[in-house]
Structure formats: C-alpha cells, structure tokens
Scaffold this motif. Sequence first.
Motif, mmCIF file in Angstrom:
data_model
loop_
_atom_site.group_PDB
_atom_site.id
_atom_site.type_symbol
_atom_site.label_atom_id
_atom_site.label_comp_id
_atom_site.label_asym_id
_atom_site.label_seq_id
_atom_site.Cartn_x
_atom_site.Cartn_y
_atom_site.Cartn_z
ATOM 1 N N LEU A 203 -13.119 33.821 -23.982
ATOM 2 C CA LEU A 203 -11.765 34.222 -23.578
ATOM 3 C C LEU A 203 -10.996 34.877 -24.714
ATOM 4 C CD1 LEU A 203 -10.388 31.354 -21.294
ATOM 5 C CD2 LEU A 203 -11.312 33.575 -20.633
ATOM 6 N N GLY A 204 -11.085 34.291 -25.909
ATOM 7 C CA GLY A 204 -10.297 34.802 -27.022
ATOM 8 C C GLY A 204 -10.817 36.115 -27.561
ATOM 9 N N HIS A 205 -11.989 36.079 -28.161
ATOM 10 C CA HIS A 205 -12.539 37.273 -28.797
ATOM 11 C C HIS A 205 -12.879 38.355 -27.775
ATOM 12 C CE1 HIS A 205 -15.357 39.747 -31.160
ATOM 13 N NE2 HIS A 205 -14.645 39.342 -32.197
ATOM 14 N N SER A 206 -13.618 37.979 -26.740
ATOM 15 C CA SER A 206 -13.969 38.961 -25.716
ATOM 16 C C SER A 206 -12.735 39.431 -24.961
ATOM 17 C CB SER A 206 -14.982 38.356 -24.735
ATOM 18 O OG SER A 206 -16.188 38.030 -25.399
ATOM 19 N N GLY A 207 -11.764 38.514 -24.770
ATOM 20 C CA GLY A 207 -10.515 38.917 -24.120
ATOM 21 C C GLY A 207 -9.762 39.956 -24.932
ATOM 22 N N GLY A 208 -9.746 39.769 -26.278
ATOM 23 C CA GLY A 208 -9.122 40.777 -27.135
ATOM 24 C C GLY A 208 -9.826 42.116 -27.016
ATOM 25 N N PHE A 209 -11.162 42.090 -26.970
ATOM 26 C CA PHE A 209 -11.943 43.312 -26.778
ATOM 27 C C PHE A 209 -11.570 43.971 -25.449
ATOM 28 C CE2 PHE A 209 -15.613 45.742 -25.420
ATOM 29 C CZ PHE A 209 -16.072 46.343 -26.581
ATOM 30 N N GLY A 210 -11.465 43.161 -24.385
ATOM 31 C CA GLY A 210 -11.133 43.695 -23.071
ATOM 32 C C GLY A 210 -9.728 44.266 -23.002
ATOM 33 N N ILE A 211 -8.781 43.629 -23.695
ATOM 34 C CA ILE A 211 -7.411 44.157 -23.723
ATOM 35 C C ILE A 211 -7.389 45.520 -24.410
ATOM 36 C CG2 ILE A 211 -5.120 43.799 -24.732
ATOM 37 C CD1 ILE A 211 -5.565 40.773 -24.258
ATOM 38 N N GLY A 212 -8.136 45.635 -25.513
ATOM 39 C CA GLY A 212 -8.222 46.919 -26.194
ATOM 40 C C GLY A 212 -8.822 47.987 -25.301
ATOM 41 N N TYR A 213 -9.850 47.618 -24.555
ATOM 42 C CA TYR A 213 -10.492 48.543 -23.617
ATOM 43 C C TYR A 213 -9.509 48.970 -22.532
ATOM 44 C CZ TYR A 213 -14.336 50.236 -20.599
ATOM 45 O OH TYR A 213 -15.177 50.983 -19.813
ATOM 46 N N ALA A 214 -8.720 48.010 -22.017
ATOM 47 C CA ALA A 214 -7.755 48.322 -20.952
ATOM 48 C C ALA A 214 -6.607 49.192 -21.457
ATOM 49 C CB ALA A 214 -7.216 47.023 -20.358
ATOM 50 N N LEU A 215 -6.251 49.052 -22.733
ATOM 51 C CA LEU A 215 -5.172 49.864 -23.303
ATOM 52 C C LEU A 215 -5.580 51.321 -23.489
ATOM 53 C CD1 LEU A 215 -3.705 47.480 -26.037
ATOM 54 C CD2 LEU A 215 -2.603 48.183 -23.905
ATOM 55 N N LEU A 216 -6.887 51.557 -23.626
ATOM 56 C CA LEU A 216 -7.364 52.914 -23.905
ATOM 57 C C LEU A 216 -6.954 53.931 -22.841
ATOM 58 C CD1 LEU A 216 -8.991 54.957 -25.543
ATOM 59 C CD2 LEU A 216 -11.048 54.158 -24.350
ATOM 60 N N PRO A 217 -7.236 53.702 -21.538
ATOM 61 C CA PRO A 217 -6.823 54.708 -20.552
ATOM 62 C C PRO A 217 -5.314 54.904 -20.487
ATOM 63 C CG PRO A 217 -7.609 52.713 -19.460
ATOM 64 C CD PRO A 217 -7.957 52.582 -20.897
ATOM 65 N N LEU A 218 -4.555 53.838 -20.770
ATOM 66 C CA LEU A 218 -3.096 53.965 -20.782
ATOM 67 C C LEU A 218 -2.660 54.889 -21.912
ATOM 68 C CD1 LEU A 218 -0.358 53.011 -19.619
ATOM 69 C CD2 LEU A 218 -0.430 51.143 -21.279
ATOM 70 N N LEU A 219 -3.192 54.669 -23.105
ATOM 71 C CA LEU A 219 -2.864 55.527 -24.243
ATOM 72 C C LEU A 219 -3.328 56.961 -23.997
ATOM 73 C CD1 LEU A 219 -3.791 53.240 -27.276
ATOM 74 C CD2 LEU A 219 -1.504 53.938 -26.588
ATOM 75 N N ALA A 220 -4.550 57.101 -23.470
ATOM 76 C CA ALA A 220 -5.110 58.442 -23.257
ATOM 77 C C ALA A 220 -4.327 59.206 -22.188
ATOM 78 C CB ALA A 220 -6.578 58.331 -22.857
ATOM 79 N N HIS A 221 -3.749 58.500 -21.237
ATOM 80 C CA HIS A 221 -2.964 59.165 -20.191
ATOM 81 C C HIS A 221 -1.695 59.793 -20.765
ATOM 82 C CE1 HIS A 221 -1.296 59.951 -16.219
ATOM 83 N NE2 HIS A 221 -0.175 59.356 -16.609
ATOM 84 N N PHE A 222 -1.065 59.107 -21.715
ATOM 85 C CA PHE A 222 0.179 59.608 -22.293
ATOM 86 C C PHE A 222 -0.054 60.440 -23.555
ATOM 87 C CE2 PHE A 222 1.634 55.875 -19.869
ATOM 88 C CZ PHE A 222 2.627 56.477 -19.102
ATOM 89 N N ILE A 223 -1.177 60.202 -24.235
ATOM 90 C CA ILE A 223 -1.508 60.980 -25.440
ATOM 91 C C ILE A 223 -2.757 61.792 -25.112
ATOM 92 C CG2 ILE A 223 -1.986 60.898 -27.915
ATOM 93 C CD1 ILE A 223 -0.783 58.106 -27.960
ATOM 94 N N GLN A 224 -2.582 62.985 -24.624
ATOM 95 C CA GLN A 224 -3.699 63.757 -24.066
ATOM 96 C C GLN A 224 -4.353 64.691 -25.083
ATOM 97 O OE1 GLN A 224 -2.077 65.581 -20.521
ATOM 98 N NE2 GLN A 224 -2.223 63.667 -19.366
#
Length: 488
Positions: free
Chosen positions: A187-208
């Motif tokens: 939950l902790g380490h893998s969850g942090g990895f997953g949060i980073g993965y989920a943030l990527l499309p959000l960042l890429a959508h606004f920073i093209q």
Amino acid sequence: MLTLSAIPSGYMSVIFVFISDTPEHHCKESINSTYNSSRIGPDSCSRYKVNDSWKETEELSNDTEQCLDGWVYSTERYTSTIVSEWDLVCENAWKVPVSTSLYFVGVLIGAFVCGHLSDRFGRKPVLFSTMFLQAVTPLIQAASISWVMFCILNFMRGIGQASNYTVSIILGSEILRKTARVTYTVLGHSGGFGIGYALLPLLAHFIQGWRMLLVASAIPPLVMLVMWWGIPESPRWLLQKGRVEEAELIIRKAAKMNRVPAPEVIFRTGESLELMKNKHEEKRVYTYIDLMRTTNMRNITIIAVFLWMSLTIVYYGLSLNTSNLNGNPYLNCFFSAAIDLVMYVAIWLMINCVPRPTLLFCTMMFCGTMLLIILLVPEDKHGLFLIFALVGRMGSVAAYTFIWVFFTELIPTVVRNMGLGIAATFSRIAMIMCPYIIYMGGYSKILPYIFFSAISIGAAAVSMLLRDTRNRKLPDLISEVQPLRTCC
C-alpha cells in the motif's frame, strides 16, 4: 516519507507515453510552390511532386518524392514532443524506441550498481544520491539541443529511477516490523508509485510540451531531498555490519517520536548473537558470487531472475502500450493508473490470506488468460479490445507489486539488496525489448498481446516452485534460505 519517495518513480518510468508520442503529421508543402495541393501525398512520408510548369487548373502528377522540406505536426494534442522536435518519423522513426530503450539500459545499470553500493555503504546514502540524480537529470534533459544529448540524459535518468526505487523498498522493509512491512510494500511504496503514475496524465494534459513536462517531473524529487533529516539508516543493515550502537540510537529515536518507552537494553546478548552469529561470516564483504554459492541460494536467484524478467516485460509492456490503444491517451493512461491503485488494495487484502506462491500463480495466469481472449476479439471492436487489455493488465499489476514482498522475504539480509538488484538488472534487459515489442503493434495490434500472454503463463507455472513465506521471520544469513518445493 519513503512512500513519497516512490512518487517520482511512478511517472518517470512511463513518461515516454507522452514525451515520445508521434503526433499526426504530413509533409510540408514545397517552398517553391504556392499551391496547397503540394501538401497532398499518398502517406505521411511522401508528397506529390510539384512542377514549375503546372497551372493551377492542371491535375496533380502521380509522381512522389520524400518530404524534402520536413513535416507539419498536429498540435491538437501536444504542442511538441521529441518526435516533432527532431523529426523522428519515417526513416528516422527507429530513433523513438531506441531513446526509450536507452532509458531502460540506464535502469539496468542502476539496478545492478545500487545493490552492491547499498549493501556495502548503506541504504540511506544511496537512496538520496539517486534521488538527487532523479531531480537534476530531467532539468538538464529539458534543455537538450539534440536527440543524442536527450538519449544520454535519458540513460542517466534511468540509473536514478531504478536505484531509488529498489533501495527505498528495501529500506522500508528493513525498518518496519513484520506486520507493517507488507502494508508498506503493497500500500505504501506501491501506492506512492501508483499515485505518481496517476499524476502523469493530469500533468501531461495541462503541460503539453515535452520540455516543460520534464521540468515539472524534476520538482518532486528536488523537494524530497529535505527528507534526509527524517529518514534513518536501516537498523538491520547496521546490525549486520556490527554497528549495534548506531542501530540502538535509531530505535530509541523512533520510540521517542512514537511516545513509546524504549527498554534500557534493546539488543540483549542472546539476540545480538542470533542477529550476528558466525561473526567471521558477517565481517567479510559479500559479493554477487554469494548469490550462487549454495544450492538453495542459487535456486532462489535463478527463479528470481526469470520471474522478474517475465513480470517486468509484461507489466511495462502493457503500460507503455497505451499509446497503441484506440481512444484518448490521457484517459487510457489514467485508467491504467487507477487499475494499479485498485489492485494494490486488493493484493493487500489477500496477501496474508493466500499462500504466496498460489497468489503469484493466480495473478499471472489471470493476466495470461485475459490476453489470450483478446485473440478472439474482432479488430473493429475497439472498446472490447481495450477492456480485455486493461483487465488483463490487472493481473500483471498485482503480480509485479507482490513479487517485491515475496522475494524480500526469500532473500537474506546479507545479500538482499544485491539479490533484488541482480533480479531487477536482468528484468531491465527484458524491459529494453519492450519498446520494440510495442513497435510491432504498429503493424498488428495483436502481436504484443500474444507475446505477453505466453510469458505470463510460463511465469505462473514457475512460481509454484517457491515456498510460502507468510508469517516467517526475514532470513538474515544465506544458511537460512529455504529450499524449493522440488529438488534441484
């Protein structure tokens, strides 16, 4: 804090989906022509010739030529990628998978080097030096003036990502007690990895734009460097090095922070002897040869390498293949990340209820079966194809998350980081092949899934050779490694 350190690894490893994507493009019109018709061509790599003697009313010739004046790229989805920056299309399209593969070559080197360094010099120094590398390299990479410079820095970025990810999971596993260790890893380490993965499309959508996206990716690890004063060294590693006083000091500080009284003597003579028995063995420096020295250790190492290679190529192959799926790449990437987070919770709920080998077998077999079913889906059923691809990926996510827990419990402390490092190193060799397997999807979408399915089913079968490690104490010495279920 160790959970936060995993966030950059989550987006660094799949950021290629956006910075290396190929926008829609066509040839630029000839600089000698005033007609828009000169743009017209049979494909994106050629255009119809324009003759000076043509009149506006005349028909176009069927003769074609290469895109001598370059290409025009669509900015509907991206303002720029490395493809549009350096014209990595047509005869230069091979450079795109090469740049991705060089990142994974860096990951390979990082996984190999960090295991030896952290086992010899400590987990904490390696963790923060690689975190610094993760912060600085993307900033320089964003200023790349050529494709070659970009690739060299991509290689360096891979070294930082692999080393940081591996050391942080080992450090957390050795600091925490048995019950919290699994929760942290899943939950902790893998969850942090997953949060980073989920943030990527959000960042890429606004920073093209790819340059600013790399700059944004460097900010979290740069800020996280202040955690040096909050994350301790591994007490277990200190004990194995005979540095009992330092290990006691860390435990006393932890007890004070948690408002728990620490006993006057933390490590009694008997406990210290158990942790450091065979003093001569503990004083010597362990090397990678020790991973193959005994039969039990050799068997675990070989199976770890095979399983890690198999799971990594399937996990990252399915993750990076989102650009070949129909639909919005931002949504496809986000759905993949959401699946990761859901599966982390599911694995956490099952991990103490199901034997370790059985759980690994079921997750990989489920993945392989779902990817086989894709063969039966008509090519025009894009929605159904996407559903089976994402559902199959659930199994690979679960297995890839769980394998870190399993082999952390199988490999002894004295060579744990080297053992996981060598397994991760070989897995990166498989990862280097991922961009080329995905590249085949440009010719036939089904080919990558046939390959991934066969690997998943093979890994599922091999996993049943391992013994269950639930509710067992972490092995410290090589002599404590358990044999396989069958004689080898």
